[in-house]
Scaffold this motif. Structure first.
Motif, PDB file in Angstrom:
ATOM      1  N   ALA A   1       4.993   3.504   1.156  1.00  0.00           N
ATOM      2  CA  ALA A   1       4.926   4.763   0.403  1.00  0.00           C
ATOM      3  C   ALA A   1       4.024   5.759   1.123  1.00  0.00           C
ATOM      4  O   ALA A   1       4.125   6.968   0.912  1.00  0.00           O
ATOM      5  CB  ALA A   1       4.384   4.508  -1.009  1.00  0.00           C
ATOM      6  N   PHE A   2       3.127   5.232   1.960  1.00  0.00           N
ATOM      7  CA  PHE A   2       2.276   6.083   2.805  1.00  0.00           C
ATOM      8  C   PHE A   2       3.137   6.495   3.986  1.00  0.00           C
ATOM      9  O   PHE A   2       3.122   5.878   5.035  1.00  0.00           O
ATOM     10  CB  PHE A   2       1.058   5.272   3.262  1.00  0.00           C
ATOM     11  N   GLY A   3       3.939   7.570   3.769  1.00  0.00           N
ATOM     12  CA  GLY A   3       5.088   7.781   4.612  1.00  0.00           C
ATOM     13  C   GLY A   3       4.990   8.847   5.662  1.00  0.00           C
ATOM     14  O   GLY A   3       3.984   8.987   6.348  1.00  0.00           O
ATOM     15  N   MET A   4       6.064   9.643   5.744  1.00  0.00           N
ATOM     16  CA  MET A   4       6.271  10.520   6.889  1.00  0.00           C
ATOM     17  C   MET A   4       5.229  11.623   7.020  1.00  0.00           C
ATOM     18  O   MET A   4       5.064  12.179   8.088  1.00  0.00           O
ATOM     19  CB  MET A   4       7.661  11.166   6.793  1.00  0.00           C
ATOM     20  N   GLY A   5       4.526  11.944   5.953  1.00  0.00           N
ATOM     21  CA  GLY A   5       3.645  13.108   5.991  1.00  0.00           C
ATOM     22  C   GLY A   5       2.290  12.868   6.595  1.00  0.00           C
ATOM     23  O   GLY A   5       1.344  13.600   6.311  1.00  0.00           O
ATOM     24  N   ILE A   6       2.138  11.865   7.421  1.00  0.00           N
ATOM     25  CA  ILE A   6       0.827  11.553   7.991  1.00  0.00           C
ATOM     26  C   ILE A   6       0.738  12.186   9.373  1.00  0.00           C
ATOM     27  O   ILE A   6       1.157  11.612  10.366  1.00  0.00           O
ATOM     28  CB  ILE A   6       0.606  10.030   8.076  1.00  0.00           C
ATOM     29  N   ASP A   7       0.204  13.395   9.425  1.00  0.00           N
ATOM     30  CA  ASP A   7       0.112  14.127  10.681  1.00  0.00           C
ATOM     31  C   ASP A   7      -1.333  14.107  11.177  1.00  0.00           C
ATOM     32  O   ASP A   7      -1.944  15.134  11.404  1.00  0.00           O
ATOM     33  CB  ASP A   7       0.595  15.567  10.475  1.00  0.00           C
ATOM     34  N   LYS A   8      -1.883  12.905  11.324  1.00  0.00           N
ATOM     35  CA  LYS A   8      -3.270  12.722  11.773  1.00  0.00           C
ATOM     36  C   LYS A   8      -3.228  12.207  13.210  1.00  0.00           C
ATOM     37  O   LYS A   8      -2.743  11.109  13.465  1.00  0.00           O
ATOM     38  CB  LYS A   8      -3.979  11.725  10.856  1.00  0.00           C
ATOM     39  N   PRO A   9      -3.727  12.984  14.184  1.00  0.00           N
ATOM     40  CA  PRO A   9      -3.484  12.629  15.581  1.00  0.00           C
ATOM     41  C   PRO A   9      -4.338  11.497  16.125  1.00  0.00           C
ATOM     42  O   PRO A   9      -3.980  10.874  17.111  1.00  0.00           O
ATOM     43  CB  PRO A   9      -3.801  13.929  16.332  1.00  0.00           C
ATOM     44  N   ASN A  10      -5.503  11.211  15.500  1.00  0.00           N
ATOM     45  CA  ASN A  10      -6.436  10.257  16.122  1.00  0.00           C
ATOM     46  C   ASN A  10      -6.413   8.876  15.478  1.00  0.00           C
ATOM     47  O   ASN A  10      -7.413   8.172  15.460  1.00  0.00           O
ATOM     48  CB  ASN A  10      -7.869  10.824  16.098  1.00  0.00           C
ATOM     49  N   ILE A  11      -5.249   8.464  14.942  1.00  0.00           N
ATOM     50  CA  ILE A  11      -5.099   7.096  14.450  1.00  0.00           C
ATOM     51  C   ILE A  11      -4.963   6.185  15.667  1.00  0.00           C
ATOM     52  O   ILE A  11      -4.014   6.294  16.433  1.00  0.00           O
ATOM     53  CB  ILE A  11      -3.871   6.965  13.526  1.00  0.00           C
ATOM     54  N   ARG A  12      -5.937   5.309  15.855  1.00  0.00           N
ATOM     55  CA  ARG A  12      -6.002   4.509  17.076  1.00  0.00           C
ATOM     56  C   ARG A  12      -5.239   3.200  16.956  1.00  0.00           C
ATOM     57  O   ARG A  12      -4.937   2.566  17.954  1.00  0.00           O
ATOM     58  CB  ARG A  12      -7.466   4.205  17.454  1.00  0.00           C
ATOM     59  N   TRP A  13      -4.961   2.752  15.720  1.00  0.00           N
ATOM     60  CA  TRP A  13      -4.236   1.488  15.578  1.00  0.00           C
ATOM     61  C   TRP A  13      -3.478   1.433  14.262  1.00  0.00           C
ATOM     62  O   TRP A  13      -3.852   2.089  13.284  1.00  0.00           O
ATOM     63  CB  TRP A  13      -5.184   0.284  15.696  1.00  0.00           C
ATOM     64  N   VAL A  14      -2.398   0.660  14.268  1.00  0.00           N
ATOM     65  CA  VAL A  14      -1.627   0.352  13.056  1.00  0.00           C
ATOM     66  C   VAL A  14      -1.420  -1.155  13.036  1.00  0.00           C
ATOM     67  O   VAL A  14      -0.955  -1.733  14.022  1.00  0.00           O
ATOM     68  CB  VAL A  14      -0.266   1.073  13.045  1.00  0.00           C
ATOM     69  N   VAL A  15      -1.793  -1.785  11.924  1.00  0.00           N
ATOM     70  CA  VAL A  15      -1.549  -3.215  11.751  1.00  0.00           C
ATOM     71  C   VAL A  15      -0.543  -3.410  10.623  1.00  0.00           C
ATOM     72  O   VAL A  15      -0.722  -2.871   9.528  1.00  0.00           O
ATOM     73  CB  VAL A  15      -2.854  -3.978  11.411  1.00  0.00           C
ATOM     74  N   HIS A  16       0.515  -4.132  10.887  1.00  0.00           N
ATOM     75  CA  HIS A  16       1.457  -4.532   9.840  1.00  0.00           C
ATOM     76  C   HIS A  16       1.069  -5.937   9.373  1.00  0.00           C
ATOM     77  O   HIS A  16       1.214  -6.895  10.143  1.00  0.00           O
ATOM     78  CB  HIS A  16       2.892  -4.524  10.349  1.00  0.00           C
ATOM     79  N   TYR A  17       0.581  -6.046   8.154  1.00  0.00           N
ATOM     80  CA  TYR A  17       0.198  -7.351   7.623  1.00  0.00           C
ATOM     81  C   TYR A  17       1.433  -8.192   7.318  1.00  0.00           C
ATOM     82  O   TYR A  17       1.380  -9.415   7.318  1.00  0.00           O
ATOM     83  CB  TYR A  17      -0.647  -7.176   6.365  1.00  0.00           C
ATOM     84  N   ASN A  18       2.538  -7.501   7.053  1.00  0.00           N
ATOM     85  CA  ASN A  18       3.831  -8.159   6.853  1.00  0.00           C
ATOM     86  C   ASN A  18       4.861  -7.509   7.753  1.00  0.00           C
ATOM     87  O   ASN A  18       4.753  -6.328   8.082  1.00  0.00           O
ATOM     88  CB  ASN A  18       4.308  -8.030   5.398  1.00  0.00           C
ATOM     89  N   MET A  19       5.866  -8.253   8.117  1.00  0.00           N
ATOM     90  CA  MET A  19       6.965  -7.704   8.911  1.00  0.00           C
ATOM     91  C   MET A  19       7.692  -6.622   8.109  1.00  0.00           C
ATOM     92  O   MET A  19       8.026  -6.837   6.944  1.00  0.00           O
ATOM     93  CB  MET A  19       7.950  -8.823   9.250  1.00  0.00           C
ATOM     94  N   PRO A  20       7.950  -5.444   8.685  1.00  0.00           N
ATOM     95  CA  PRO A  20       8.728  -4.409   7.983  1.00  0.00           C
ATOM     96  C   PRO A  20      10.173  -4.835   7.771  1.00  0.00           C
ATOM     97  O   PRO A  20      10.647  -5.799   8.375  1.00  0.00           O
ATOM     98  CB  PRO A  20       8.639  -3.202   8.925  1.00  0.00           C
ATOM     99  N   GLN A  21      10.880  -4.065   6.946  1.00  0.00           N
ATOM    100  CA  GLN A  21      12.236  -4.448   6.557  1.00  0.00           C
ATOM    101  C   GLN A  21      13.283  -4.082   7.599  1.00  0.00           C
ATOM    102  O   GLN A  21      14.380  -4.630   7.592  1.00  0.00           O
ATOM    103  CB  GLN A  21      12.593  -3.793   5.214  1.00  0.00           C
ATOM    104  N   SER A  22      12.952  -3.172   8.516  1.00  0.00           N
ATOM    105  CA  SER A  22      13.924  -2.774   9.540  1.00  0.00           C
ATOM    106  C   SER A  22      13.190  -2.260  10.766  1.00  0.00           C
ATOM    107  O   SER A  22      12.007  -1.908  10.704  1.00  0.00           O
ATOM    108  CB  SER A  22      14.854  -1.674   9.011  1.00  0.00           C
TER     109      SER A  22
END
Length: 817
Positions: A288-309
């Motif tokens: 739900a934390f979706g497309m509107g995240i226009d923050k340029p300095n996000i250094r990492w993304v961790v998926h705790y679960n595998m996404p659906q696609s």
């Protein structure tokens, strides 16, 4: 490219050149052509319609589905001195009417509009009589029923455009579009002979790491400990999991917030703003934390679960590193993730056709996780983009971690499952192997099995992880048991299980290493960060809208204290300098005086203050390098292969400059994995040791890990080096030999360069690289499949036609235009 558009880019955005693909797209728009552009998340789509908006006479309307993104974009434009505003449901009646009055008075250059507002009679009546130069449609895939974010409100866009007095230029932008979605966009929006741009889906600055063999909780906590000073997102599949992770991190005093559909609109809005404004570092969220995240300095993304696609996965990791800086994407996988998503599909989708589509997409995501290929290559192939070379920036390519033999433990697990006769879940198998005395184990007489209690040395969590890892590597099967809600998967033996028992194959796993943060303590940089935060709070904008992290690093590294020095920093344009330049100069001057720094000794060393945190520099020892080349040549003769197929030049140079003295240290050298270490490692180490001893070299071994390798002071990428050598007049085949890449790859580099409307200063005889009869076949395949799908074209053609033949024909087309 027009000087005027470059002036716009420099003045407002502070950049001296466009990113890949932007220049050609902007050219088409200012030449009044409709455009469909498919660009990767973070690839700079907004500049592609914003620069033409400032170049062209009249107003640009941007249609966007995201209220939060509209606000961020408009705030950023205002911070650059551009008159802009948005219209959506967040406005009061008085605010809305005031904006309409300002539109009448031609106050704005850019207006962002939610698609739901296109039905407003007041809005349509005003727009009918305005000079509208461009209608830009962001997230254009939302118009298609095949898209993963279909929105019925997007169907209204064509009617709104037709209601305007004069039809403006129509531009459509998206990051994810299959062939069906692309056709829908073209047809539904009724684009007029549009220029279509597919700039590629690759985000080279993102490293991709899929972890299948570690405890999720333990890995996540270690990761957060190493990266707590950086902005990051943790994605989880369910609200319950988000809450659990959030509470766990909060107890450990981590700067964290949460976001999911179960929270109120007000709470979600506040939490998102806190994250955007750097008031908190880490966001735990569902998708739900979706497309509107226009923050340029996000250094990492961790998926705790595998996404659906794969679409979901690639869009979500695309939120990292939007400023172009290196960023990490880690997916923590357990087989239970598959069961969770199947359950969500069953209970969440009623339409049987839609359900089948989602199951297919889920299986494609599972195939990616299990793949032994380069992860980036697999993802790009999914989107129809064929690449020849591995990325060397994903966990399958990097081969980090120690390989350990787990065959005996695997045999114990397999024997236990066989003796339990029928399928049971992981928990029951773990209980038997650990010798649990719970009632169900005893009632089933599992305490009488010879495998009862033979793995007491494992904790319960570690043994679950081990069994799940056996499943993920194909040594066991997971069996779904559909039929009623609450069903659970069971574990079953397969052909590979039997081979393990018979000792026909080994079970070897690689221990995944948690990466270290690239964050570096730097007092001046911290002071600039603090000033940026204060300005952002006063102006009620996000900090990155003042200056990005990389811009502040560069300021700090060259101690910029004058207008010329400030404007030499990427990201500082004239408008921003006028607004903020003096404030940052004052902080830097104060620091120089307080620390008694002699600026003359460092003024020309741009970025040197941060070099150690981002780069790993190695200088070739030419004498050792030549000895290693001789070894490589001898091996290639014995194996009957080309020398670079044994080891590439850069690997030999890196070895010569780092002097590894143990085979284990070769794991940290680029381009040499376990197989090659096993084949050539002893000979390499023997030569290095002998050389070190003969020359009395004191070796201090340092781990490179994920830092960027800079060989002999040259940090350029292969395409930059290639084009530079060609421009110097070096023959194309000599360039291939020098860099040790294929002729096809070199032709691809040249083609990408020419497509950017850049001129080449060298001549290339493309006609010598194909026959006329082959040319006709190649052109037919290109017309049929699209020239960007090189792999598919190759499969379509006779075997004698090589990749370089195909690329030569395509390149000739652009050279002769």
């Amino acid at each position: 490219m027009s000087i005027k558009t470059l002036d716009i880019l420099s003045k407002y955005y502070g950049y001296t050149s466009f990113r890949r693909g932007q220049e050609s797209i902007i050219n088409s728009i200012i030449n009044k052509k409709d455009v469909l552009a498919i660009m990767p998340t973070g690839g700079g789509k907004s500049i592609c319609y914003q620069v033409p908006a400032l170049y062209l006479d009249g107003l640009t309307i941007v249609i966007s589905p995201l209220i939060s993104l509209m606000k961020d974009q408009v705030d950023a434009l205002k911070a650059m001195g551009i008159e802009a505003e948005f219209i959506n449901s967040s406005l009061s009646t008085s605010e809305y009417n005031e904006i309409l009055d300002n539109i009448k008075d031609d106050k704005y250059k850019i207006i962002y509009v939610a698609p739901e507002r296109l039905d407003s009679i007041d809005f349509i009546e005003i727009m009918r009589f305005k000079n509208i130069s461009q209608v830009a449609i962001d997230e254009a895939h939302c118009v298609s029923q095949w898209g993963h974010d279909f929105r019925s409100s997007y169907k209204r866009i064509p009617y709104f455009i037709k209601s305007l007095g004069n039809i403006p230029i129509i531009t459509a932008f998206t990051a994810t579009a299959s062939d069906e979605v692309r056709e829908d966009i073209l047809n539904i929006l009724d684009l007029n002979e549009p220029d279509i741009y597919i700039t590629g889906f690759d985000r080279e600055n993102l490293s991709i790491n899929i972890v299948k063999s570690s405890s999720k909780n333990r890995y996540l906590l270690d990761y957060i400990e190493n990266h707590k000073n950086e902005s990051g997102i943790i994605y989880a599949a369910t609200r319950k999991e988000v809450e659990s992770i959030y509470e766990g991190l909060l107890k450990r005093n981590v700067s964290v917030s949460k976001y999911h559909a179960g929270l109120s609109t007000e709470v979600r809005k506040k939490n998102q703003e806190d994250f955007i404004n750097d008031d908190i570092k880490i966001m735990v969220a569902t998708n739900a934390f979706g497309m509107g995240i226009d923050k340029p300095n996000i250094r990492w993304v961790v998926h705790y679960n595998m996404p659906q696609s794969i679409e979901n996965y690639y869009q979500e990791i695309g939120r990292a590193g939007r400023d172009g800086e290196d960023s990490e994407c880690t997916l923590l996988f357990a087989p239970g993730d598959i069961h969770t998503h199947k359950y969500l599909i069953e209970v969440g989708i009623e339409n049987p056709n839609r359900k089948l589509v989602q199951y297919k997409k889920l299986q494609q995501m599972v195939d990616l996780v299990y793949s032994n290929m380069c992860y980036r290559k697999s993802i790009l192939s999914y989107f129809g983009e064929d690449v020849e070379n591995d990325c060397n920036n994903c966990s399958n390519c990097l081969n980090e971690g120690e390989i350990t033999d787990k065959t005996l433990d695997a045999q114990k697990v397999i024997s236990c499952i066989a003796r339990m006769k029928r399928g049971y879940g992981v928990n029951m198998i773990v209980d038997v192997l650990r010798g649990s005395k719970n009632k169900k184990v005893l009632d089933l007489n599992f305490n009488t099995l010879s495998t009862y209690g033979i793995m007491k040395n494992y904790s319960s969590d570690d043994l679950k992880t081990f069994i799940n890892t056996l499943v993920s590597h194909g040594f066991l099967d997971i069996v779904e048991n559909p039929g009623h809600r609450g069903s659970f998967p069971t574990i079953a033996l397969n052909e590979q299980s039997m081979k393990v028992i018979k000792k026909e194959i080994k079970v070897e796993f690689k221990e995944d290493k948690v990466t270290k943060s690239a964050y570096v303590e730097n007092e001046l940089y911290e002071r600039l960060i603090t000033l940026r935060s204060e300005i952002a709070k006063n102006e009620k904008i996000a900090p990155y809208m003042v200056f990005g992290d990389a811009t502040l690093k560069n300021m700090a590294s060259i101690y910029a204290t004058s207008k010329d020095e400030m404007l030499s920093v990427s990201g500082v344009g004239e408008i921003k300098y006028e607004r903020y330049g003096t404030l940052f100069e004052n902080i830097i001057n104060e620091y120089i005086i307080a620390k008694n720094i002699d600026k003359s000794t460092i003024s020309n060393k741009k970025e040197s203050a941060f070099k150690d945190s981002e780069y790993f520099e190695v200088n070739t020892d030419i004498n050792l390098y030549n000895k290693l080349k001789e070894l490589r040549l001898n091996i290639s003769k014995v194996e009957g292969t080309l020398p670079y197929m044994v080891l590439p030049n850069n690997s030999l140079k890196e070895i010569s400059g780092r002097y590894p003295l143990e085979e284990e240290q070769l794991n940290d050298i680029g381009g040499i994995g376990p197989v090659k270490i096993n084949k050539y490692g002893k000979d390499i180490i023997e030569i290095v040791k002998k050389y070190v001893n003969e020359n009395s070299i004191e070796v201090k071994w340092e781990e490179k890990k994920r830092l960027k390798l800079v060989l002999d002071g040259d940090s350029r990428k292969n395409d930059e080096i290639t084009l530079d050598l060609l421009n110097q007049g070096i023959d194309i085949k000599d360039v291939c030999d020098e860099i040790e890449i294929s002729l096809s790859t070199v032709l691809g580099y040249i083609c990408d360069y020419v497509k950017e409307n850049k001129e080449i200063k060298f001549k290339i005889d493309t006609k010598s690289l194909y026959s006329e009869s082959d040319k006709d076949l190649i052109l037919d395949a290109c017309n049929k499949l699209g020239e960007e799908k090189i792999g598919a074209i190759k499969k379509e053609l006779p075997e004698h036609i090589k990749y370089e033949n195909i690329r030569a024909v395509i390149l000739e087309k652009y050279i002769n235009e």
